[in-house]
Design an enzyme around this catalytic site. Structure first.
Site: not given
Length: 167
Positions: A135, A148
């Site tokens: 990401s 995360y």
């Protein structure tokens, strides 16, 4: 890369980016085996002709069960796409440690374990590929989901080191 006739394991392939990717890969002629956690989504993918394996990758038992489901079939491509988010913001309240552990496992430990287990069969395939989906938050984290972001940064770093090892 030509995908016709290639066998691909795509984790997290029953929804979102994974679902779209599964459909595109199959359209290019690949045999796509997807994984997911949601029974209804898995059944919807089966109805579209996909082999869909139930797999909760947020713990070691889920990774082991997936590997057992795969058996010893050959693979050409592994795409570690499954991901799990978790709210972890001390400004709001005490974070859930178990949810953080599940996020750590799903996003970082599970891909590492899958690669370790599947690398011998991938090496047996001509032009095998491993894709780890990370990401932009690996590089530019946000303050509301540091666990995360850290897992995606860890997976990015692992991928770079793995690339150097397997060059």
């Amino acid at each position: 890369m030509k995908l016709r006739g290639k066998t691909i394991l795509l984790t997290g392939g029953s929804a979102g980016i994974g679902r779209a990717l599964a459909i595109q890969l199959r359209a290019k002629g690949a045999e796509v085996i997807i994984t997911g956690r949601d029974p209804a989504r898995l059944e919807a993918m089966r109805a579209q002709g996909f082999e869909a394996l139930a797999a909760d990758l947020s713990h070691a038992g889920g990774v082991d069960a997936l590997l057992a489901s795969l058996g010893d079939r050959p693979l050409d491509i592994l795409i570690n796409n499954a991901g799990q988010g978790v709210a972890h913001d001390f400004r709001i309240g005490a974070p859930d440690a178990d949810a953080a552990d599940a996020c750590l496992y799903a996003n970082l430990a599970a891909p590492i374990r899958l690669i370790a287990a599947l690398l011998p069969r991938l090496r047996a395939a001509p032009k095998a590929v491993i894709v780890n989906v990370t990401s932009g938050l690996a590089i530019a984290p946000n303050s509301g989901s540091p666990v995360y972001c850290a897992t995606k940064a860890g997976l990015r770093s692992y991928t770079m080191a793995l690339r150097a090892q397997l060059k």
